[in-house]
Scaffold this motif. Structure first.
Motif, mmCIF file in Angstrom:
data_model
loop_
_atom_site.group_PDB
_atom_site.id
_atom_site.type_symbol
_atom_site.label_atom_id
_atom_site.label_comp_id
_atom_site.label_asym_id
_atom_site.label_seq_id
_atom_site.Cartn_x
_atom_site.Cartn_y
_atom_site.Cartn_z
ATOM 1 N N VAL A 164 0.870 -1.399 0.115
ATOM 2 C CA VAL A 164 0.112 -0.405 0.139
ATOM 3 C C VAL A 164 0.884 1.246 -0.078
ATOM 4 N N TYR A 165 0.680 2.453 -1.135
ATOM 5 C CA TYR A 165 1.317 3.423 -1.104
ATOM 6 C C TYR A 165 -0.215 4.859 -0.652
ATOM 7 N N TRP A 166 0.418 5.439 0.542
ATOM 8 C CA TRP A 166 -0.265 6.685 0.479
ATOM 9 C C TRP A 166 0.124 7.439 0.070
ATOM 10 N N ALA A 167 -0.772 8.057 -1.407
ATOM 11 C CA ALA A 167 0.205 9.167 -2.164
ATOM 12 C C ALA A 167 -0.416 10.696 -2.566
ATOM 13 N N VAL A 168 -1.390 10.790 -0.714
ATOM 14 C CA VAL A 168 -1.610 12.021 -0.591
ATOM 15 C C VAL A 168 -2.798 12.955 -1.300
ATOM 16 N N ASP A 169 -2.028 14.205 -2.129
ATOM 17 C CA ASP A 169 -2.636 14.835 -3.119
ATOM 18 C C ASP A 169 -2.819 14.300 -4.202
ATOM 19 N N THR A 170 -1.880 13.560 -4.554
ATOM 20 C CA THR A 170 -1.641 12.907 -6.272
ATOM 21 C C THR A 170 -3.063 11.606 -6.486
ATOM 22 N N PHE A 171 -3.556 11.695 -8.157
ATOM 23 C CA PHE A 171 -4.264 10.481 -7.860
ATOM 24 C C PHE A 171 -6.348 11.908 -7.711
ATOM 25 N N ALA A 172 -6.219 12.529 -7.140
ATOM 26 C CA ALA A 172 -7.134 13.375 -6.374
ATOM 27 C C ALA A 172 -8.094 13.437 -7.780
ATOM 28 N N THR A 173 -9.691 13.129 -7.533
ATOM 29 C CA THR A 173 -10.154 13.312 -8.789
ATOM 30 C C THR A 173 -11.859 13.720 -8.375
ATOM 31 N N PRO A 174 -12.412 14.528 -8.574
ATOM 32 C CA PRO A 174 -14.107 14.424 -8.186
ATOM 33 C C PRO A 174 -15.020 13.316 -8.770
ATOM 34 N N LEU A 175 -15.742 12.719 -8.372
ATOM 35 C CA LEU A 175 -17.081 11.619 -8.463
ATOM 36 C C LEU A 175 -18.556 12.354 -8.454
ATOM 37 N N PRO A 176 -18.897 11.907 -9.780
ATOM 38 C CA PRO A 176 -20.182 11.849 -10.117
ATOM 39 C C PRO A 176 -21.424 11.401 -9.333
ATOM 40 N N ASP A 177 -20.776 9.828 -8.318
ATOM 41 C CA ASP A 177 -21.819 9.737 -7.431
ATOM 42 C C ASP A 177 -20.704 8.948 -6.236
ATOM 43 N N PRO A 178 -20.907 9.581 -4.908
ATOM 44 C CA PRO A 178 -19.793 8.953 -4.219
ATOM 45 C C PRO A 178 -19.352 6.978 -3.862
#
Length: 278
Positions: A164-178
């Motif tokens: 497991v890698y905790w990537a902090v703010d990398t790969f942030a993305t919005p979602l249409p549905d949670p």
């Protein structure tokens, strides 16, 4: 005028992403859009349990309940701060007070930047710099900066025991549905979401970088034998989606920054809010 953060109304219970690793969730609606954003943190169990980031003040009660449903406060030995933004430090004081046996894993730059609003207990601090490791009893974790970040204090965290890698703010993305995971997202929507957050909200300086040099750093992170990515603002990424995610991140210096909402959009939001209140 004082600001009172609005507590989340959507609840997502903690997710087990490895045998002894859990992601703690919070959902935040996007401003003016029918989209949602995760604000996650993490708990690693084992011989010396660790809390990774401390959530937001708006979600304080739920965050504390979720974390301490997984680990007893007296058993926590480490609290790791990836950096000094409020969505990662929001319950730091409460976590340290509740966990008397925990050391705070931070760094010099974090204390210098954040000491104006938090009294760091220096006798309980362990400074772990980018590229250094930390023995937590039954494993040695590696603090390694992710390729996309918005604070110079940032260190990600790799657990070679679980992959497991905790990537902090990398790969942030919005979602249409949670309720959506990465596998549920339209590929074009995900690509746009990654670029929107990386170049618009986290690291706009990426467009100034040498793509080749930056790509080599992305390769260094990807080559950590990561099997699962957890991060603050994304669902968990694993399996075939890991390669796609890293490929998209690698392309960021070559992508035109997306248009961000301007004053005209703010005017529309204010007008719509006023209309809804009448």
């Amino acid at each position: 005028m004082t600001f009172a953060p609005i507590a989340p109304t959507t609840y997502v219970p903690p997710t087990r992403i490895a045998n002894d690793t859990f992601v703690i969730h919070q959902i935040q609606p996007a401003l003016g859009q029918p989209l949602f954003v995760y604000l996650n943190s993490m708990v690693i169990l084992g011989r010396e349990p660790m809390i990774v980031d401390t959530g937001t003040p708006a979600n304080r009660k739920q965050w504390l309940d979720d974390v301490f449903s997984i680990v007893e406060p007296d058993d926590v030995r480490w609290i790791f701060l990836s950096h000094d933004d409020v969505d990662h430090t929001g319950n730091l004081d409460e976590a340290l007070s509740a966990c008397p046996n925990a050391q705070l894993v931070c760094n010099w730059a974090m204390i210098e930047r954040h000491t104006n609003c938090f009294d760091f207990p220096l006798e309980r601090c362990r400074w772990v710099m980018d590229g250094e490791s930390l023995d937590i009893g039954d494993r040695t974790l590696l603090a390694f900066r992710p390729p996309v970040f918005d604070s110079p204090t940032t260190r990600g965290l790799f657990d070679p025991t679980t992959g497991v890698y905790w990537a902090v703010d990398t790969f942030a993305t919005p979602l249409p549905d949670p309720s959506m995971g990465i596998a549920d997202l339209d590929a074009e929507f995900w690509d746009h979401g990654l670029a929107l957050f990386a170049l618009g909200a986290v690291s706009p300086w990426l467009t100034m970088l040498d793509p080749v040099k930056y790509g080599r750093y992305v390769d260094t992170v990807q080559n950590l034998d990561i099997t699962t990515v957890a991060a603050c603002h994304t669902p968990v990424i694993e399996g075939p989606y890991l390669e796609r995610a890293f490929n998209r991140i690698r392309q960021l210096p070559t992508i035109d920054p997306p248009m961000l909402p301007d004053q005209s959009v703010l005017d529309q939001i204010i007008a719509a809010t006023a209309l809804a209140q009448t």
